[in-house]
Design a protein around this motif. Structure first.
Motif, PDB file in Angstrom:
ATOM      1  N   SER A 199       0.631  -7.502  -1.115  1.00 32.56           N
ATOM      2  CA  SER A 199      -0.809  -7.018  -1.756  1.00 32.56           C
ATOM      3  C   SER A 199      -1.308  -6.164  -0.778  1.00 32.56           C
ATOM      4  O   SER A 199      -1.883  -5.219  -0.917  1.00 32.56           O
ATOM      5  CB  SER A 199      -1.229  -8.138  -1.971  1.00 32.56           C
ATOM      6  N   ALA A 200      -1.171  -6.507   0.577  1.00 29.20           N
ATOM      7  CA  ALA A 200      -1.870  -5.922   1.825  1.00 29.20           C
ATOM      8  C   ALA A 200      -1.307  -4.595   1.987  1.00 29.20           C
ATOM      9  O   ALA A 200      -1.909  -3.705   2.488  1.00 29.20           O
ATOM     10  CB  ALA A 200      -1.784  -6.836   2.968  1.00 29.20           C
ATOM     11  N   VAL A 201       0.046  -4.466   2.014  1.00 34.67           N
ATOM     12  CA  VAL A 201       0.750  -3.211   2.173  1.00 34.67           C
ATOM     13  C   VAL A 201       0.281  -2.373   0.881  1.00 34.67           C
ATOM     14  O   VAL A 201      -0.072  -1.187   1.282  1.00 34.67           O
ATOM     15  CB  VAL A 201       2.103  -3.366   1.956  1.00 34.67           C
ATOM     16  N   ALA A 202       0.177  -2.681  -0.226  1.00 40.06           N
ATOM     17  CA  ALA A 202      -0.265  -1.872  -1.474  1.00 40.06           C
ATOM     18  C   ALA A 202      -1.620  -1.573  -0.945  1.00 40.06           C
ATOM     19  O   ALA A 202      -2.186  -0.476  -1.562  1.00 40.06           O
ATOM     20  CB  ALA A 202      -0.165  -2.814  -2.653  1.00 40.06           C
ATOM     21  N   GLY A 203      -2.562  -2.263  -0.214  1.00 40.42           N
ATOM     22  CA  GLY A 203      -3.751  -1.810  -0.081  1.00 40.42           C
ATOM     23  C   GLY A 203      -4.063  -0.890   1.091  1.00 40.42           C
ATOM     24  O   GLY A 203      -5.152  -0.591   1.535  1.00 40.42           O
ATOM     25  N   GLY A 204      -2.995  -0.660   1.876  1.00 41.42           N
ATOM     26  CA  GLY A 204      -3.009   0.331   2.851  1.00 41.42           C
ATOM     27  C   GLY A 204      -2.639  -0.373   4.269  1.00 41.42           C
ATOM     28  O   GLY A 204      -2.468   0.466   5.138  1.00 41.42           O
ATOM     29  N   VAL A 205      -2.200  -1.610   4.417  1.00 41.58           N
ATOM     30  CA  VAL A 205      -1.674  -2.116   5.783  1.00 41.58           C
ATOM     31  C   VAL A 205      -0.363  -1.077   6.231  1.00 41.58           C
ATOM     32  O   VAL A 205       0.390  -0.913   5.471  1.00 41.58           O
ATOM     33  CB  VAL A 205      -1.195  -3.546   5.634  1.00 41.58           C
ATOM     34  N   GLY A 206      -0.457  -0.703   7.443  1.00 41.51           N
ATOM     35  CA  GLY A 206       0.833   0.260   7.861  1.00 41.51           C
ATOM     36  C   GLY A 206       1.518  -0.485   8.768  1.00 41.51           C
ATOM     37  O   GLY A 206       2.530  -0.013   9.076  1.00 41.51           O
ATOM     38  N   PRO A 216      -5.960  -9.651  -1.027  1.00 45.18           N
ATOM     39  CA  PRO A 216      -5.602  -8.990   0.102  1.00 45.18           C
ATOM     40  C   PRO A 216      -5.542  -7.405   0.042  1.00 45.18           C
ATOM     41  O   PRO A 216      -5.676  -6.786   0.938  1.00 45.18           O
ATOM     42  CB  PRO A 216      -4.001  -9.486   0.372  1.00 45.18           C
ATOM     43  N   GLU A 217      -5.113  -7.077  -1.020  1.00 53.04           N
ATOM     44  CA  GLU A 217      -5.023  -5.466  -1.409  1.00 53.04           C
ATOM     45  C   GLU A 217      -6.411  -4.914  -1.420  1.00 53.04           C
ATOM     46  O   GLU A 217      -6.640  -3.936  -0.490  1.00 53.04           O
ATOM     47  CB  GLU A 217      -4.434  -5.146  -2.807  1.00 53.04           C
ATOM     48  N   LEU A 218      -7.352  -5.689  -1.773  1.00 48.17           N
ATOM     49  CA  LEU A 218      -8.861  -5.102  -1.697  1.00 48.17           C
ATOM     50  C   LEU A 218      -9.316  -5.119  -0.307  1.00 48.17           C
ATOM     51  O   LEU A 218      -9.855  -4.211   0.317  1.00 48.17           O
ATOM     52  CB  LEU A 218      -9.645  -5.898  -2.757  1.00 48.17           C
ATOM     53  N   ALA A 219      -9.017  -6.531   0.356  1.00 51.17           N
ATOM     54  CA  ALA A 219      -9.376  -6.536   1.825  1.00 51.17           C
ATOM     55  C   ALA A 219      -8.752  -5.430   2.660  1.00 51.17           C
ATOM     56  O   ALA A 219      -9.641  -4.943   3.637  1.00 51.17           O
ATOM     57  CB  ALA A 219      -9.083  -7.935   2.218  1.00 51.17           C
ATOM     58  N   ALA A 220      -7.493  -5.086   2.484  1.00 56.00           N
ATOM     59  CA  ALA A 220      -6.987  -4.000   3.146  1.00 56.00           C
ATOM     60  C   ALA A 220      -7.685  -2.698   3.013  1.00 56.00           C
ATOM     61  O   ALA A 220      -7.794  -1.991   4.033  1.00 56.00           O
ATOM     62  CB  ALA A 220      -5.333  -3.910   2.953  1.00 56.00           C
ATOM     63  N   ALA A 221      -8.005  -2.461   1.791  1.00 57.95           N
ATOM     64  CA  ALA A 221      -8.793  -1.154   1.769  1.00 57.95           C
ATOM     65  C   ALA A 221     -10.004  -1.240   2.129  1.00 57.95           C
ATOM     66  O   ALA A 221     -10.536  -0.301   2.529  1.00 57.95           O
ATOM     67  CB  ALA A 221      -8.736  -1.015  -0.058  1.00 57.95           C
TER      68      ALA A 221
END
Length: 232
Positions: free
Chosen positions: A37-44, A215-220
């Motif tokens: 989820s986090a990587v989908a949100g932009g974690v690199g 986690p996706e929203l949090a990363a974004a």
């Protein structure tokens, strides 16, 4: 620093997730689900960290995380490296199997020169460092690709963590490092703007994503708050 930056080419280093198995479980998710989820949100960048399990369990966990990252970036040209926290033997086994993993060590872990000797030149090597002598030693080895500096703010993620150094001191340390640097410790979306323009290549978070409801929203949201990070 240019040679180290060249080795990071193609990676969006702005947001670096360090996993915490207990925090993910408290949030009702596995580590792999959180990472996907986090990587989908932009974690690199993702670092797998768990001090409470043995190497066999850590190997399984890392394979799950690597698969989760691959799923999240499928169909894109994103390069999202997976670092292992200090598990050099596990990293060596995975690399022998053809899995592209990297390593991060602390000052009391396996020395970076030994890491290079064991794993070769290909993997990226990260090092926790917090003072000029440690930066100088890291540069002298020629084995370190990036340093993690912190804790920037007070944090409860590590029970033995010292008090936060604050953004001003962080900026001084980044200027001393002479290596690509990421900040870690107590960082969330409200504090990220204070870290812009300090010469960092990115920020590391643990609870801001592992404990997040989404986690996706949090990363974004973290990426939006950080923007381009200011000039490096």
């Amino acid at each position: 620093m240019s040679a180290a930056l060249d080795r990071l080419a193609g990676i969006d280093t702005r947001l670096y997730l360090v996993t915490d198995s207990a925090q993910c479980a408290e949030a009702g998710r596995t580590v792999a689900e959180t990472v996907r989820s986090a990587v989908a949100g932009g974690v690199g960048i993702v670092q797998v960290r768990d001090k409470d399990i043995d190497d066999t369990e850590f190997l399984v966990l890392t394979r799950e995380v690597v698969a989760a990252v691959a799923e999240a970036v499928a169909g894109t040209d994103r390069r999202v490296p997976v670092f292992l926290n200090d598990r050099v033997a596990v990293a060596g086994r995975l690399r022998e199997e053809g899995t592209d993993v990297h390593i991060h060590v602390g000052q009391s872990d396996t020395p970076v020169a030994e890491v290079r000797a064991l794993l070769g030149d290909a993997p990226l090597v990260g090092l926790s460092a917090a003072e000029d002598a440690e930066f100088a030693a890291a540069r002298a080895t020629g084995a370190v690709d990036l340093v993690g500096i912190g804790p920037v703010f007070d944090t409860t993620t590590k029970a033995d963590a010292p008090a936060g150094i604050g953004p001003d001191r962080l900026g001084e340390l980044v200027s001393q490092a002479g290596l690509p640097a990421v900040a870690i410790g107590g960082i969330d979306a409200t504090r990220v703007p204070d870290l812009r323009g300090l010469g960092l290549i990115g920020v590391c978070v643990v609870s801001a994503i592992c404990r997040a409801a989404d986690p996706e929203l949090a990363a974004a949201e973290l990426l939006a708050a950080y923007g381009d990070g200011g000039a490096v």
